[in-house]
Design a protein around this motif. Structure first.
Motif, PDB file in Angstrom:
ATOM      1  N   HIS A  46       0.833  -1.208   0.000  1.00 24.00           N
ATOM      2  CA  HIS A  46       0.000   0.000   0.000  1.00 24.00           C
ATOM      3  C   HIS A  46       0.866   1.256   0.000  1.00 24.00           C
ATOM      4  CE1 HIS A  46      -3.001   2.987   1.169  1.00 24.00           C
ATOM      5  NE2 HIS A  46      -2.195   3.320   2.158  1.00 24.00           N
ATOM      6  N   TYR A  47       1.861   1.286   0.876  1.00 23.90           N
ATOM      7  CA  TYR A  47       2.683   2.496   0.971  1.00 23.90           C
ATOM      8  C   TYR A  47       3.652   2.623  -0.202  1.00 23.90           C
ATOM      9  CZ  TYR A  47       0.686   3.427   5.516  1.00 23.90           C
ATOM     10  OH  TYR A  47      -0.201   3.726   6.529  1.00 23.90           O
ATOM     11  N   LEU A  48       4.073   1.495  -0.756  1.00 22.81           N
ATOM     12  CA  LEU A  48       4.900   1.538  -1.962  1.00 22.81           C
ATOM     13  C   LEU A  48       4.144   2.177  -3.130  1.00 22.81           C
ATOM     14  CD1 LEU A  48       6.599  -1.985  -1.944  1.00 22.81           C
ATOM     15  CD2 LEU A  48       7.822   0.192  -1.974  1.00 22.81           C
ATOM     16  N   ARG A  49       2.861   1.844  -3.240  1.00 22.79           N
ATOM     17  CA  ARG A  49       2.068   2.272  -4.384  1.00 22.79           C
ATOM     18  C   ARG A  49       1.418   3.645  -4.187  1.00 22.79           C
ATOM     19  NH1 ARG A  49       1.406  -1.620  -8.127  1.00 22.79           N
ATOM     20  NH2 ARG A  49       1.851  -3.789  -7.555  1.00 22.79           N
ATOM     21  N   ASN A  50       1.613   4.210  -3.003  1.00 25.20           N
ATOM     22  CA  ASN A  50       0.943   5.482  -2.736  1.00 25.20           C
ATOM     23  C   ASN A  50       1.917   6.603  -2.377  1.00 25.20           C
ATOM     24  OD1 ASN A  50      -2.246   5.212  -2.678  1.00 25.20           O
ATOM     25  ND2 ASN A  50      -1.374   3.267  -1.954  1.00 25.20           N
ATOM     26  N   GLY A  51       3.125   6.514  -2.942  1.00 25.71           N
ATOM     27  CA  GLY A  51       4.034   7.653  -2.907  1.00 25.71           C
ATOM     28  C   GLY A  51       4.902   7.806  -1.679  1.00 25.71           C
ATOM     29  N   PHE A  52       5.025   6.756  -0.857  1.00 23.83           N
ATOM     30  CA  PHE A  52       5.855   6.862   0.353  1.00 23.83           C
ATOM     31  C   PHE A  52       7.234   6.250   0.076  1.00 23.83           C
ATOM     32  CE2 PHE A  52       1.508   7.130   1.695  1.00 23.83           C
ATOM     33  CZ  PHE A  52       1.509   8.031   2.751  1.00 23.83           C
ATOM     34  N   ASN A  53       7.932   6.820  -0.901  1.00 23.95           N
ATOM     35  CA  ASN A  53       9.159   6.189  -1.394  1.00 23.95           C
ATOM     36  C   ASN A  53      10.383   7.103  -1.375  1.00 23.95           C
ATOM     37  OD1 ASN A  53       8.028   3.545  -2.207  1.00 23.95           O
ATOM     38  ND2 ASN A  53       6.793   4.809  -3.591  1.00 23.95           N
ATOM     39  N   GLN A  54      10.318   8.199  -0.667  1.00 31.01           N
ATOM     40  CA  GLN A  54      11.469   9.092  -0.573  1.00 31.01           C
ATOM     41  C   GLN A  54      12.105   8.952   0.812  1.00 31.01           C
ATOM     42  OE1 GLN A  54      12.243  10.223  -3.494  1.00 31.01           O
ATOM     43  NE2 GLN A  54      10.289   9.404  -4.226  1.00 31.01           N
ATOM     44  N   TYR A  55      13.152   9.741   1.038  1.00 29.68           N
ATOM     45  CA  TYR A  55      13.835   9.655   2.333  1.00 29.68           C
ATOM     46  C   TYR A  55      12.868   9.789   3.501  1.00 29.68           C
ATOM     47  CZ  TYR A  55      18.408  10.434   0.086  1.00 29.68           C
ATOM     48  OH  TYR A  55      19.544  10.335  -0.672  1.00 29.68           O
ATOM     49  N   ALA A  56      13.044   8.923   4.467  1.00 32.50           N
ATOM     50  CA  ALA A  56      12.365   9.113   5.753  1.00 32.50           C
ATOM     51  C   ALA A  56      13.176  10.102   6.586  1.00 32.50           C
ATOM     52  CB  ALA A  56      12.268   7.779   6.489  1.00 32.50           C
ATOM     53  N   PRO A  57      12.565  10.717   7.590  1.00 36.44           N
ATOM     54  CA  PRO A  57      13.361  11.530   8.515  1.00 36.44           C
ATOM     55  C   PRO A  57      14.490  10.696   9.112  1.00 36.44           C
ATOM     56  CG  PRO A  57      11.028  11.881   8.898  1.00 36.44           C
ATOM     57  CD  PRO A  57      11.136  10.737   7.935  1.00 36.44           C
ATOM     58  N   MET A  58      15.605  11.332   9.406  1.00 41.80           N
ATOM     59  CA  MET A  58      16.765  10.634   9.943  1.00 41.80           C
ATOM     60  C   MET A  58      16.416   9.827  11.196  1.00 41.80           C
ATOM     61  SD  MET A  58      19.088  11.015  12.680  1.00 41.80           S
ATOM     62  CE  MET A  58      19.261  12.754  13.068  1.00 41.80           C
ATOM     63  N   THR A  59      15.526  10.328  11.998  1.00 41.44           N
ATOM     64  CA  THR A  59      15.175   9.676  13.252  1.00 41.44           C
ATOM     65  C   THR A  59      14.141   8.562  13.095  1.00 41.44           C
ATOM     66  OG1 THR A  59      13.496  11.371  13.659  1.00 41.44           O
ATOM     67  CG2 THR A  59      15.693  11.751  14.574  1.00 41.44           C
ATOM     68  N   GLY A  60      13.536   8.473  11.921  1.00 42.15           N
ATOM     69  CA  GLY A  60      12.449   7.527  11.684  1.00 42.15           C
ATOM     70  C   GLY A  60      11.158   8.268  11.449  1.00 42.15           C
ATOM     71  N   VAL A  61      10.220   7.665  10.720  1.00 39.56           N
ATOM     72  CA  VAL A  61       8.970   8.363  10.446  1.00 39.56           C
ATOM     73  C   VAL A  61       8.208   8.559  11.758  1.00 39.56           C
ATOM     74  CG1 VAL A  61       8.859   7.477   8.083  1.00 39.56           C
ATOM     75  CG2 VAL A  61       7.648   6.276   9.913  1.00 39.56           C
ATOM     76  N   PRO A  62       7.605   9.703  11.968  1.00 38.44           N
ATOM     77  CA  PRO A  62       6.917   9.960  13.240  1.00 38.44           C
ATOM     78  C   PRO A  62       5.888   8.904  13.610  1.00 38.44           C
ATOM     79  CG  PRO A  62       7.142  11.997  11.995  1.00 38.44           C
ATOM     80  CD  PRO A  62       7.602  10.884  11.085  1.00 38.44           C
ATOM     81  N   ALA A  63       5.140   8.405  12.632  1.00 36.07           N
ATOM     82  CA  ALA A  63       4.097   7.420  12.937  1.00 36.07           C
ATOM     83  C   ALA A  63       4.677   6.167  13.578  1.00 36.07           C
ATOM     84  CB  ALA A  63       3.342   7.060  11.661  1.00 36.07           C
ATOM     85  N   LEU A  64       5.849   5.716  13.100  1.00 36.61           N
ATOM     86  CA  LEU A  64       6.448   4.513  13.667  1.00 36.61           C
ATOM     87  C   LEU A  64       7.041   4.795  15.042  1.00 36.61           C
ATOM     88  CD1 LEU A  64       7.211   1.583  13.563  1.00 36.61           C
ATOM     89  CD2 LEU A  64       9.213   2.161  12.167  1.00 36.61           C
ATOM     90  N   ARG A  65       7.715   5.937  15.200  1.00 36.70           N
ATOM     91  CA  ARG A  65       8.262   6.269  16.512  1.00 36.70           C
ATOM     92  C   ARG A  65       7.146   6.384  17.555  1.00 36.70           C
ATOM     93  NH1 ARG A  65      10.214  11.166  16.218  1.00 36.70           N
ATOM     94  NH2 ARG A  65      10.109  11.569  13.982  1.00 36.70           N
ATOM     95  N   GLU A  66       6.022   6.956  17.153  1.00 38.60           N
ATOM     96  CA  GLU A  66       4.896   7.095  18.084  1.00 38.60           C
ATOM     97  C   GLU A  66       4.286   5.736  18.414  1.00 38.60           C
ATOM     98  OE1 GLU A  66       2.434   9.803  15.962  1.00 38.60           O
ATOM     99  OE2 GLU A  66       3.828  11.495  16.225  1.00 38.60           O
ATOM    100  N   ALA A  67       4.126   4.896  17.409  1.00 41.18           N
ATOM    101  CA  ALA A  67       3.559   3.563  17.646  1.00 41.18           C
ATOM    102  C   ALA A  67       4.479   2.726  18.529  1.00 41.18           C
ATOM    103  CB  ALA A  67       3.314   2.855  16.314  1.00 41.18           C
ATOM    104  N   LEU A  68       5.791   2.848  18.317  1.00 43.06           N
ATOM    105  CA  LEU A  68       6.753   2.098  19.116  1.00 43.06           C
ATOM    106  C   LEU A  68       6.762   2.596  20.563  1.00 43.06           C
ATOM    107  CD1 LEU A  68       8.955  -0.016  19.359  1.00 43.06           C
ATOM    108  CD2 LEU A  68      10.582   1.655  18.440  1.00 43.06           C
ATOM    109  N   ALA A  69       6.701   3.905  20.739  1.00 43.22           N
ATOM    110  CA  ALA A  69       6.650   4.458  22.096  1.00 43.22           C
ATOM    111  C   ALA A  69       5.388   3.993  22.822  1.00 43.22           C
ATOM    112  CB  ALA A  69       6.712   5.980  22.046  1.00 43.22           C
ATOM    113  N   GLN A  70       4.270   3.964  22.109  1.00 41.62           N
ATOM    114  CA  GLN A  70       3.016   3.517  22.715  1.00 41.62           C
ATOM    115  C   GLN A  70       3.080   2.041  23.082  1.00 41.62           C
ATOM    116  OE1 GLN A  70       0.444   5.351  23.647  1.00 41.62           O
ATOM    117  NE2 GLN A  70      -0.644   3.547  24.438  1.00 41.62           N
ATOM    118  N   LYS A  71       3.606   1.228  22.162  1.00 42.70           N
ATOM    119  CA  LYS A  71       3.745  -0.205  22.426  1.00 42.70           C
ATOM    120  C   LYS A  71       4.666  -0.443  23.631  1.00 42.70           C
ATOM    121  CE  LYS A  71       6.334  -4.130  21.268  1.00 42.70           C
ATOM    122  NZ  LYS A  71       7.762  -4.420  21.429  1.00 42.70           N
TER     123      LYS A  71
END
Length: 390
Positions: A59-84
């Motif tokens: 889904h994310y490959l086909r919907n334009g999420f293919n450029q550099y991520a932030p150096m620290t990681g994408v915010p959505a993943l950092r937030e999900a990991l912190a919550q988990k």
């Protein structure tokens, strides 16, 4: 034509890691491929990841999420990991300043070691130890100081560690659940480590990539759950081990802001950023805790299946407490060096393993092999049957 002056210069190159060659994991996996053997050597899953996770990546490959991520990681993943992390351990990390996504746990370990180790610093390493630890120390000018875990339980001798601590000790590398032995730390271990480093300028790198793979009702005592240790610890994790995606090379580091600040200075010049669409997919996937909470039962079944197949053999063992590795003694089978036997078993009966001596700096040989049981049931049964013929 070859430039002779360039050739002479090349032959004079001094290696920064003169004692390092091709890793045993590469050697044994290559031999398994060449011989058609069952590969229980390298620590990767013998089955695919969740189709749901693959669909999310697509889904994310086909919907334009293919450029550099932030150096620290994408915010959505950092937030999900912190919550988990908060839900799992009741420990709060700020996703903006204390959570960093990396290109695998090995990169995270290297960045953490580099953050704190200077030339001449001593680093305590508990043996047997995963093979990336010592090169990271030596490349930073550090001096590894070895403490051997106590056989056959691989329990930690805290008095032996205390005797190795000096004014030059800057870092202690720990690993729980442990690779290669499957030993799991207790709450008492955390308390004794805290007592040891109290009032000392010592940091901790805690390799916890097998955090969800524990057996027989055990709990994972992450170093983050001890307030004194949490302040000094880089906690290293891996989505690869948790979600059967080792080939995607996605890891992370959780650390207090002062440690994370230094960690990120190193990380940004190692890989800068990690593959973008996979990070977004993992952010979604993490929101369903059942994906990792079922892992203890899933892997305990595989451990038990493999060991049941060995019970009629001449191998002896103590069931692993965690990780997806099982160590097995062959003392009643052969007096060969463990490396030689691992090679012979690969060629003659078609089962590849790892000789545990490679995890010791002096190649201590206790006649023990390590097998990875993260494979499908039929493969484990066949491997155990072949080993039992000896």
């Amino acid at each position: 034509m070859i430039n002779s002056s360039r050739t002479l210069a090349a032959t004079g190159l001094l290696s920064k890691l003169p004692n390092v060659g091709t890793t045993i994991f590469t050697v044994m996996s290559k031999l398994a491929t060449e011989t058609g053997a069952i590969n229980l050597s390298q620590g990767f899953s013998g089955f695919d990841c969740s189709p749901e996770l693959v669909s999310l990546v697509e889904h994310y490959l086909r919907n334009g999420f293919n450029q550099y991520a932030p150096m620290t990681g994408v915010p959505a993943l950092r937030e999900a990991l912190a919550q988990k992390t908060f839900e799992q351990y009741n420990v709060a990390y700020n996703p903006e300043t204390e959570v960093t996504i990396t290109s695998g746990a090995t990169e995270a370990i290297f960045a953490a070691v580099t953050s704190v180790v200077r030339p001449g610093d001593e680093v305590i390493v508990l043996e047997p130890a995963y093979d990336s630890y010592v090169p990271a120390i030596e490349l930073n000018g550090g001096i590894p100081v070895y403490v051997t875990l106590t056989l056959p339980s691989y329990a930690i001798d805290w008095q032996a560690i205390a005797e190795k601590v000096t004014d030059k000790t800057r870092l202690i590398l720990v690993n729980t659940p442990h690779n290669p032995t499957g030993h799991v730390w207790t709450r008492s271990d955390l308390n004794q480590l805290a007592d040891l480093i109290r009032d000392r300028d010592i940091w901790i790198v805690s390799d916890e990539v097998y955090e969800h793979i524990l057996f027989d009702g055990r709990s994972h005592h992450s170093l983050m759950t001890h307030p004194e240790l949490q302040e000094r610890t880089f906690v290293i994790g891996s989505f690869g081990k948790t979600f059967h995606i080792t080939g995607w090379k996605i890891g992370y580091c959780l650390a207090p802001v002062n440690l994370t600040t230094e960690f990120r200075k190193i990380h940004q010049y190692l890989t800068f950023s990690t593959v973008t669409p996979i990070q977004y997919a993992l952010a979604d996937y993490l929101k369903q805790p059942e994906h990792y909470r079922q892992l203890p039962d899933f892997y305990q079944h595989k451990r038990d299946l493999f060991l049941e197949g060995l019970r009629g053999s001449r191998f002896t063992f103590t069931p692993a407490e965690g990780s997806f590795f099982q160590t097995v003694s062959y003392a009643a089978v052969s007096d060969e060096p463990d490396y030689d036997l691992a090679v012979r078993l690969t060629k003659e009966i078609g089962v590849a393993s790892i000789p545990v001596s490679v995890f010791y700096h002096q190649r201590n040989d206790y006649q023990i092999l390590r097998f990875c049981f993260a494979k499908d049931d039929a493969t484990l049964q066949e491997a155990a049957e072949r080993l039992s013929r000896l």
